[in-house]
Motif scaffolding. Structure first.
Motif, short mmCIF file in Angstrom:
data_model
loop_
_atom_site.label_atom_id
_atom_site.label_comp_id
_atom_site.label_asym_id
_atom_site.label_seq_id
_atom_site.Cartn_x
_atom_site.Cartn_y
_atom_site.Cartn_z
N ASP A 144 9.99 -9.46 1.72
CA ASP A 144 8.59 -9.10 1.53
C ASP A 144 7.79 -10.36 1.24
N LEU A 145 6.51 -10.29 1.54
CA LEU A 145 5.56 -11.33 1.23
C LEU A 145 4.30 -10.61 0.80
N ALA A 146 3.72 -11.00 -0.32
CA ALA A 146 2.54 -10.28 -0.82
C ALA A 146 1.58 -11.24 -1.47
N VAL B 38 0.79 -16.20 -3.75
CA VAL B 38 1.54 -15.55 -2.67
C VAL B 38 2.98 -15.48 -3.15
N VAL B 39 3.59 -14.29 -3.09
CA VAL B 39 4.94 -14.10 -3.57
C VAL B 39 5.85 -13.76 -2.39
N LEU C 51 3.24 -9.63 7.61
CA LEU C 51 2.99 -9.63 6.17
C LEU C 51 1.84 -10.57 5.80
N GLU C 52 1.74 -11.71 6.47
CA GLU C 52 0.64 -12.64 6.22
C GLU C 52 -0.69 -12.06 6.68
N ILE D 212 -6.48 -14.16 1.95
CA ILE D 212 -5.70 -15.40 1.96
C ILE D 212 -5.45 -15.80 3.41
N VAL D 213 -5.90 -16.99 3.78
CA VAL D 213 -5.73 -17.50 5.14
C VAL D 213 -4.42 -18.29 5.18
#
Length: 188
Positions: free
Chosen positions: A57-59, A70-71, A110-111, A120-121
Protein backbone atom coordinates in the motif's frame (compact mmCIF):
# COMPACT_ATOMS: atom_id res chain seq x y z
CA UNK A 1 11.45 -11.19 14.59
CA UNK A 2 14.73 -10.25 12.93
CA UNK A 3 16.52 -8.14 15.54
CA UNK A 4 19.43 -7.34 13.24
CA UNK A 5 17.25 -5.74 10.56
CA UNK A 6 17.07 -2.43 12.43
CA UNK A 7 20.85 -2.26 12.76
CA UNK A 8 21.42 -3.16 9.10
CA UNK A 9 19.02 -0.46 7.90
CA UNK A 10 20.44 2.20 10.19
CA UNK A 11 23.98 1.37 9.04
CA UNK A 12 23.11 1.52 5.32
CA UNK A 13 20.66 4.43 5.23
CA UNK A 14 21.52 6.62 8.23
CA UNK A 15 22.24 9.64 5.99
CA UNK A 16 18.58 9.89 4.92
CA UNK A 17 16.75 9.10 8.16
CA UNK A 18 14.77 11.87 9.87
CA UNK A 19 14.38 9.82 13.07
CA UNK A 20 15.81 6.56 14.41
CA UNK A 21 14.39 3.34 12.99
CA UNK A 22 11.50 2.19 15.19
CA UNK A 23 11.13 -1.52 15.84
CA UNK A 24 8.90 -2.99 18.54
CA UNK A 25 7.26 -6.40 18.42
CA UNK A 26 5.88 -6.72 14.88
CA UNK A 27 5.85 -2.98 14.16
CA UNK A 28 8.70 -1.47 12.20
CA UNK A 29 8.98 1.94 10.61
CA UNK A 30 11.47 4.49 9.42
CA UNK A 31 10.99 8.15 8.51
CA UNK A 32 13.14 9.80 5.88
CA UNK A 33 13.43 12.87 3.65
CA UNK A 34 11.05 12.87 0.63
CA UNK A 35 13.92 13.52 -1.78
CA UNK A 36 15.66 10.31 -0.81
CA UNK A 37 12.71 8.06 -1.80
CA UNK A 38 14.41 6.56 -4.88
CA UNK A 39 17.68 5.61 -3.19
CA UNK A 40 16.03 4.41 0.03
CA UNK A 41 13.42 2.27 -1.74
CA UNK A 42 15.98 0.91 -4.21
CA UNK A 43 18.13 -0.29 -1.30
CA UNK A 44 15.17 -1.90 0.46
CA UNK A 45 14.06 -3.57 -2.79
CA UNK A 46 17.37 -4.73 -4.26
CA UNK A 47 19.52 -5.73 -1.25
CA UNK A 48 19.71 -9.53 -1.13
CA UNK A 49 19.41 -9.63 2.66
CA UNK A 50 16.36 -7.28 2.71
CA UNK A 51 14.33 -7.93 -0.48
CA UNK A 52 11.29 -5.72 0.24
CA UNK A 53 9.81 -6.65 -3.13
CA UNK A 54 6.11 -6.15 -2.39
CA UNK A 55 4.48 -2.74 -2.12
CA UNK A 56 1.27 -3.57 -0.26
CA UNK A 57 0.00 0.00 0.00
CA UNK A 58 0.95 3.62 -0.47
CA UNK A 59 -1.04 6.41 1.16
CA UNK A 60 -0.93 10.13 1.67
CA UNK A 61 -1.30 11.44 5.21
CA UNK A 62 -2.29 14.91 6.31
CA UNK A 63 -1.02 15.28 9.86
CA UNK A 64 -2.64 18.68 10.28
CA UNK A 65 0.78 20.25 10.87
CA UNK A 66 2.81 22.22 8.35
CA UNK A 67 3.96 19.07 6.58
CA UNK A 68 2.33 16.04 4.98
CA UNK A 69 3.55 12.46 4.62
CA UNK A 70 3.56 9.57 2.16
CA UNK A 71 3.53 6.12 3.79
CA UNK A 72 4.72 2.99 1.98
CA UNK A 73 3.80 -0.46 3.38
CA UNK A 74 6.41 -2.97 2.20
CA UNK A 75 6.73 -6.74 2.58
CA UNK A 76 9.68 -9.08 2.15
CA UNK A 77 9.89 -12.87 1.85
CA UNK A 78 12.94 -12.63 4.15
CA UNK A 79 10.94 -11.57 7.21
CA UNK A 80 7.55 -12.37 8.67
CA UNK A 81 6.58 -8.74 9.27
CA UNK A 82 6.27 -5.72 7.06
CA UNK A 83 8.03 -2.39 7.05
CA UNK A 84 6.34 1.01 7.11
CA UNK A 85 8.41 3.62 5.30
CA UNK A 86 7.37 7.23 5.91
CA UNK A 87 8.38 10.11 3.64
CA UNK A 88 8.11 12.92 6.16
CA UNK A 89 8.26 16.68 5.73
CA UNK A 90 6.35 17.16 2.46
CA UNK A 91 5.31 20.80 2.10
CA UNK A 92 1.56 21.52 2.38
CA UNK A 93 1.83 24.47 -0.02
CA UNK A 94 3.41 22.48 -2.86
CA UNK A 95 3.28 18.78 -1.90
CA UNK A 96 5.73 16.81 -4.06
CA UNK A 97 7.46 13.46 -3.71
CA UNK A 98 9.39 11.26 -6.15
CA UNK A 99 7.42 8.43 -7.75
CA UNK A 100 8.05 4.81 -6.74
CA UNK A 101 6.82 3.40 -10.07
CA UNK A 102 10.42 2.70 -11.15
CA UNK A 103 10.38 -0.22 -8.67
CA UNK A 104 6.70 -1.12 -8.27
CA UNK A 105 4.46 -0.51 -11.30
CA UNK A 106 1.46 -0.93 -9.00
CA UNK A 107 2.47 2.30 -7.26
CA UNK A 108 1.05 4.20 -10.26
CA UNK A 109 -2.56 3.69 -9.21
CA UNK A 110 -1.84 4.38 -5.53
CA UNK A 111 0.07 7.59 -6.33
CA UNK A 112 -2.76 8.83 -8.53
CA UNK A 113 -5.19 8.21 -5.68
CA UNK A 114 -2.92 10.09 -3.23
CA UNK A 115 -2.94 13.00 -5.67
CA UNK A 116 -6.74 12.98 -5.96
CA UNK A 117 -7.30 12.80 -2.22
CA UNK A 118 -4.42 14.96 -0.88
CA UNK A 119 -2.95 16.85 -3.84
CA UNK A 120 0.48 15.21 -3.55
CA UNK A 121 2.25 15.35 -6.92
CA UNK A 122 4.54 12.39 -7.62
CA UNK A 123 7.39 13.48 -9.87
CA UNK A 124 8.21 10.86 -12.48
CA UNK A 125 4.68 9.41 -12.39
CA UNK A 126 3.95 7.92 -15.85
CA UNK A 127 0.34 9.19 -16.02
CA UNK A 128 0.10 12.24 -13.75
CA UNK A 129 -2.81 13.92 -15.53
CA UNK A 130 -5.27 11.05 -15.19
CA UNK A 131 -7.55 11.82 -12.26
CA UNK A 132 -9.33 8.86 -10.70
CA UNK A 133 -12.01 10.54 -8.59
CA UNK A 134 -12.26 14.15 -9.68
CA UNK A 135 -12.95 15.74 -13.04
CA UNK A 136 -10.14 17.31 -15.06
CA UNK A 137 -11.00 20.84 -13.89
CA UNK A 138 -11.76 19.99 -10.27
CA UNK A 139 -8.92 20.68 -7.86
CA UNK A 140 -10.33 19.82 -4.46
CA UNK A 141 -8.62 17.36 -2.17
CA UNK A 142 -11.26 15.91 0.18
CA UNK A 143 -9.00 14.10 2.65
CA UNK A 144 -6.94 17.16 3.55
CA UNK A 145 -7.58 18.66 6.98
CA UNK A 146 -8.26 22.09 5.47
CA UNK A 147 -11.05 20.81 3.16
CA UNK A 148 -14.56 22.04 4.04
CA UNK A 149 -17.81 21.28 2.29
CA UNK A 150 -19.75 24.37 1.13
CA UNK A 151 -22.79 23.35 3.19
CA UNK A 152 -21.19 21.52 6.09
CA UNK A 153 -23.98 20.06 8.22
CA UNK A 154 -21.69 20.02 11.24
CA UNK A 155 -21.69 23.83 11.25
CA UNK A 156 -25.40 24.25 10.54
CA UNK A 157 -27.91 21.74 11.93
CA UNK A 158 -30.34 20.68 9.24
CA UNK A 159 -28.68 22.78 6.55
CA UNK A 160 -29.82 21.89 3.07
CA UNK A 161 -32.80 19.83 4.28
CA UNK A 162 -36.33 21.27 4.27
CA UNK A 163 -38.87 19.75 6.58
CA UNK A 164 -41.50 17.68 4.85
CA UNK A 165 -39.36 16.70 1.88
CA UNK A 166 -38.08 13.25 1.15
CA UNK A 167 -35.26 12.16 -1.08
CA UNK A 168 -36.33 8.52 -1.33
CA UNK A 169 -39.30 6.74 -2.93
CA UNK A 170 -42.69 6.68 -1.25
CA UNK A 171 -43.35 3.39 0.44
CA UNK A 172 -46.73 1.71 0.68
CA UNK A 173 -47.79 -1.11 2.97
CA UNK A 174 -45.16 -3.73 3.56
CA UNK A 175 -42.37 -1.34 2.55
CA UNK A 176 -43.06 -1.72 -1.19
CA UNK A 177 -42.45 1.20 -3.50
CA UNK A 178 -45.61 3.07 -4.49
CA UNK A 179 -45.81 5.59 -7.36
CA UNK A 180 -46.62 9.16 -6.32
CA UNK A 181 -50.30 10.10 -6.60
CA UNK A 182 -51.64 6.54 -6.36
CA UNK A 183 -53.26 5.56 -3.12
CA UNK A 184 -54.06 2.08 -2.10
CA UNK A 185 -57.68 1.35 -1.24
CA UNK A 186 -58.25 0.72 2.44
CA UNK A 187 -58.47 -2.91 3.43
CA UNK A 188 -62.00 -4.03 4.26
Amino acid sequence: MDRTLKARLEARLSDHLRAPVYQRHDRRRSAYEPGSVPEYCRTLHDALDLRFEILADLAGVDTGALAMQVVYHLWSPMTSTGWRVIADGISRDDPRAPSATFLWIGAEWLEREAYDMYGIVFEGQPRPAADLHAGPTTRVFPLRKDFLLPDDAARSPGAGVRRGTSSGPRLGRGGRSQPAGIRRAPAS
